[in-house]
Design a protein around this motif. Sequence first.
Motif, PDB file in Angstrom:
ATOM      1  N   VAL A 296       0.859  -1.174   0.000  1.00 26.47           N
ATOM      2  CA  VAL A 296       0.000   0.000   0.000  1.00 26.47           C
ATOM      3  C   VAL A 296       0.900   1.230   0.000  1.00 26.47           C
ATOM      4  N   GLU A 297       0.661   2.142  -0.912  1.00 20.20           N
ATOM      5  CA  GLU A 297       1.532   3.313  -1.053  1.00 20.20           C
ATOM      6  C   GLU A 297       1.631   4.085   0.261  1.00 20.20           C
ATOM      7  N   GLY A 298       2.865   4.349   0.677  1.00 20.62           N
ATOM      8  CA  GLY A 298       3.099   5.131   1.884  1.00 20.62           C
ATOM      9  C   GLY A 298       3.009   4.350   3.176  1.00 20.62           C
ATOM     10  N   ALA A 299       2.775   3.038   3.095  1.00 12.42           N
ATOM     11  CA  ALA A 299       2.635   2.233   4.311  1.00 12.42           C
ATOM     12  C   ALA A 299       3.696   1.140   4.343  1.00 12.42           C
TER      13      ALA A 299
ATOM     14  N   GLY B 149      -0.941  -8.765  -6.831  1.00 17.55           N
ATOM     15  CA  GLY B 149      -1.011  -7.356  -7.187  1.00 17.55           C
ATOM     16  C   GLY B 149      -0.370  -7.105  -8.537  1.00 17.55           C
ATOM     17  N   SER B 150       0.055  -5.879  -8.755  1.00 17.76           N
ATOM     18  CA  SER B 150       0.554  -5.488 -10.073  1.00 17.76           C
ATOM     19  C   SER B 150       2.075  -5.457 -10.179  1.00 17.76           C
ATOM     20  N   LEU B 151       2.781  -5.663  -9.071  1.00 14.94           N
ATOM     21  CA  LEU B 151       4.242  -5.616  -9.088  1.00 14.94           C
ATOM     22  C   LEU B 151       4.803  -6.969  -9.486  1.00 14.94           C
ATOM     23  N   CYS B 152       5.719  -6.974 -10.415  1.00 15.57           N
ATOM     24  CA  CYS B 152       6.289  -8.235 -10.886  1.00 15.57           C
ATOM     25  C   CYS B 152       7.801  -8.278 -10.714  1.00 15.57           C
TER      26      CYS B 152
ATOM     27  N   ASP C 239      -3.807  -8.067   4.708  1.00 15.80           N
ATOM     28  CA  ASP C 239      -3.176  -7.274   3.649  1.00 15.80           C
ATOM     29  C   ASP C 239      -1.691  -7.091   3.936  1.00 15.80           C
ATOM     30  N   SER C 240      -1.005  -6.369   3.072  1.00 17.05           N
ATOM     31  CA  SER C 240       0.456  -6.262   3.163  1.00 17.05           C
ATOM     32  C   SER C 240       0.933  -5.490   4.391  1.00 17.05           C
ATOM     33  N   ARG C 241       0.017  -4.753   5.038  1.00 14.55           N
ATOM     34  CA  ARG C 241       0.376  -4.032   6.263  1.00 14.55           C
ATOM     35  C   ARG C 241       0.145  -4.870   7.511  1.00 14.55           C
ATOM     36  N   GLY C 242      -0.443  -6.049   7.336  1.00 12.18           N
ATOM     37  CA  GLY C 242      -0.769  -6.893   8.475  1.00 12.18           C
ATOM     38  C   GLY C 242      -2.152  -6.643   9.022  1.00 12.18           C
TER      39      GLY C 242
END
Length: 244
Positions: A52-55, A83-86, A179-182
């Motif tokens: 998540v951007e900024g987190a 997600g979109s990152l590869c 999610d990716s922030r836990g």
Amino acid sequence: MSPLAEHSSETDPLEFFLLGRRIRQGLSKCTQAAEARTGGDVFYLWLQTEPVEGAPTLTSDEWLNIVDEAASLGVNWLVVTLGSLCGERTEIVELCRWAHSTHGMVVCLHTRAGQISTHERQLLRELPPASTFLLVDPERVDDFSDLLDEGVRVCSANPAPSATDGETCEYPHRMIFVDSRGRLYTCGMVSGERDFFLGSVLDGSLDAIMHNPQLPHSVASTDPEAHTRCSGCPPLVAKHLCHK
């Protein structure tokens, strides 16, 4: 024997993945089935790994801890949404290998972007094909024909897009979404929505969260776009695959 190989037509689609890894030894099969019907067990772990951007994102060790704790609750089905990152996401490869080798989980990589990295492709080739899947949008299955030709099981990430439309989805009480922030939410469909925020893996145990009756463990599917966000839903995918 793989979890899929043990399925019979008389088995509840949401229960058969427990076969081969019963978590309450000493209890009769009748008792186990009764507990499953009343929501006494958690079957699925859904991880959204896109930052998540900024987190800050979870560390590799924190992801592994989530897998371990989920396994202790009975989880044996893992979906990892990429997600979109590869780029090189070594922590994703590590957690998938750990989930399979240590806990015998079925492992599914789920891509919404229609592409996966070289490292993720290699992971799919290395894990046992009987319990490993790549989940993609239905119209993108043919884009992975090379993996199909190598024996990788490429399946629709949304096999039943209308399964919960207009109804209350009760699957989340058997599923953990992080999610990716836990942060935990009732499910991936409502990720980020404050009304369905359950807490953080950094602040409490998964056991306490999943068995807290004060927290929301179902979702009313009234949003017309809900079926799109159900892409990758572990119970829906599992139900589809066990009938194939």
